[in-house]
Design a protein around this motif. Structure first.
Motif, mmCIF file in Angstrom:
data_model
loop_
_atom_site.group_PDB
_atom_site.id
_atom_site.type_symbol
_atom_site.label_atom_id
_atom_site.label_comp_id
_atom_site.label_asym_id
_atom_site.label_seq_id
_atom_site.Cartn_x
_atom_site.Cartn_y
_atom_site.Cartn_z
ATOM 1 N N ASN A 94 0.751 -0.934 -0.370
ATOM 2 C CA ASN A 94 -0.043 -0.003 -0.237
ATOM 3 C C ASN A 94 0.738 1.162 0.240
ATOM 4 O OD1 ASN A 94 -1.878 2.337 1.391
ATOM 5 N ND2 ASN A 94 -3.135 0.724 1.046
ATOM 6 N N GLU A 95 0.908 2.009 -1.230
ATOM 7 C CA GLU A 95 1.898 3.115 -0.933
ATOM 8 C C GLU A 95 1.358 4.166 0.384
ATOM 9 O OE1 GLU A 95 2.613 6.792 -4.644
ATOM 10 O OE2 GLU A 95 0.778 5.340 -4.651
ATOM 11 N N THR A 96 0.974 3.877 0.547
ATOM 12 C CA THR A 96 0.760 5.352 1.756
ATOM 13 C C THR A 96 1.016 5.189 3.093
ATOM 14 O OG1 THR A 96 -1.393 6.481 0.961
ATOM 15 C CG2 THR A 96 -0.629 6.695 3.584
ATOM 16 N N TYR A 97 0.724 3.669 3.251
ATOM 17 C CA TYR A 97 1.571 2.507 4.000
ATOM 18 C C TYR A 97 2.793 2.473 3.744
ATOM 19 C CZ TYR A 97 -3.137 1.570 5.892
ATOM 20 O OH TYR A 97 -4.546 1.822 6.475
ATOM 21 N N ALA A 98 3.694 2.205 3.038
ATOM 22 C CA ALA A 98 4.962 1.949 2.886
ATOM 23 C C ALA A 98 5.348 2.547 3.139
ATOM 24 C CB ALA A 98 5.146 1.788 1.103
ATOM 25 N N VAL A 99 5.189 4.331 2.570
ATOM 26 C CA VAL A 99 5.872 6.050 3.167
ATOM 27 C C VAL A 99 6.006 5.834 4.379
ATOM 28 C CG1 VAL A 99 5.430 8.122 2.857
ATOM 29 C CG2 VAL A 99 5.443 6.882 0.598
ATOM 30 N N TRP A 100 4.808 5.580 5.259
ATOM 31 C CA TRP A 100 5.377 5.727 7.070
ATOM 32 C C TRP A 100 5.671 4.865 7.455
ATOM 33 C CZ3 TRP A 100 -1.021 6.235 7.864
ATOM 34 C CH2 TRP A 100 -1.566 7.405 6.914
#
Length: 318
Positions: A94-100
């Motif tokens: 998941n793009e957002t979770y990966a960034v976090w």
């Protein structure tokens, strides 16, 4: 019992770090104060250890290899790898979770530069040169082009050897090395989360061989050139900030304007880094997680200091 539980928790942290590309389990071992003990314990699997086994002196063998320490740490690593790999597989997809997730580890690595660097007793010309060499080496690795996935037996053995050597070297991520070799998803996410021993078996054999051989080299280097070695590792850690930077896009390998596919997925050729949008809520969540990562390392250091002082007090009383 308290000391074994603390070692288990440190092993959990090492296992979690080893799943993340750009984060080194060796770095966690170094900043939590167990790195040199770990290297010496692994190195103790020698001819003397074999002799003790054949002589039936199992208690002496256990003490010789620092068995309780190794079991506590590696049990933590194993539990962490199996349980966290599944969660990380979901988060990294998941793009957002990966960034976090990457933001949290960015904070962890950033503060560890200070934590590791301050253990150098004397910053002289040799130490500074070693720091620069480590920084350049890590940056060079960051810009290497990842290879394609390969599940052949010899290559899996090689992955195990190389990944383990880099995992125990602070600042150099074994997971990121697996990305460069093209086998990160195959080994660290798919095989670990699914307990696929067809893949994990050869990797484990290679990892054990790499660990036993490389630990001796590291032990000798630490004994004879400690400050220079830690300076080099500090440089590695500084360079790995580029690798773990949360805000980056994958660049895919292209042929004649078409993405090259491997097993139904595009082949990664590199990354494109960018500055985040500070007007976005997701960016500030990520910044908060960077702070949390910094606080986590600080907390582990304080816990280690408190435990060390407690042990010292107990020895004085005795």
């Amino acid at each position: 019992m308290k000391s074994l539980l603390l070692l288990f928790l440190k092993g959990l942290a090492m296992g979690a770090a080893n799943v993340i590309p750009g984060v080194s389990g060796g770095t966690i071992a170094l900043i939590t104060g167990i790195y040199e003990r770990l290297i010496h314990a692994v190195k103790s699997f020698d001819l003397d250890a074999v002799k003790l086994i054949f002589q039936g002196k199992f208690k002496d063998f256990w003490e010789h290899i620092d068995g309780s320490f190794l079991v506590a740490v590696f049990l933590g690593i194993g539990v962490s790898l199996i349980s966290i790999a599944k969660a990380f597989k979901f988060l990294l997809e998941n793009e957002t979770y990966a960034v976090w997730l990457m933001a949290f580890f960015l904070g962890l690595i950033a503060i560890s530069i200070v934590s590791v660097g301050k253990t150098v007793e004397k910053w002289d010309a040799k130490s500074i040169v070693a720091l620069v060499i480590g920084l350049i080496a890590a940056l060079s690795i960051a810009f290497l082009t990842p290879a394609s996935e390969n599940d052949s037996l010899p290559f899996l053995l090689l992955c195990g050897v190389i990944a383990m050597c880099s995992m125990i070297l602070p600042g150099l991520s074994g997971s990121f090395v697996l990305i460069i070799l093209g086998n990160y998803k195959l080994i660290m996410l798919d095989a670990v989360s699914e307990l696929n021993f067809t893949i994990l078996g050869p990797v484990a054999v290679g990892a054990i061989l790499g660990l036993l051989a490389f630990s001796r080299v590291l032990s000798w280097i630490f004994e004879h050139h400690r400050d220079v070695t830690i300076s080099l590792m500090t440089g590695f850690i500084m360079g790995s900030l580029t690798i773990i930077w949360p805000w980056k896009n994958e660049l895919h390998l292209m042929e004649n304007g078409v993405e090259v596919m491997k097993k139904g997925k595009p082949v990664i050729s590199g990354y494109e880094w960018y500055i985040p949008d500070f007007a976005a809520t997701e960016t500030w969540v990520a910044i908060g997680l960077i702070v949390l990562g910094i606080a986590s390392v600080w907390g582990m250091e304080k816990m280690a200091e408190r435990f060390s002082n407690s042990n010292a007090a107990e020895v004085e009383v005795q």
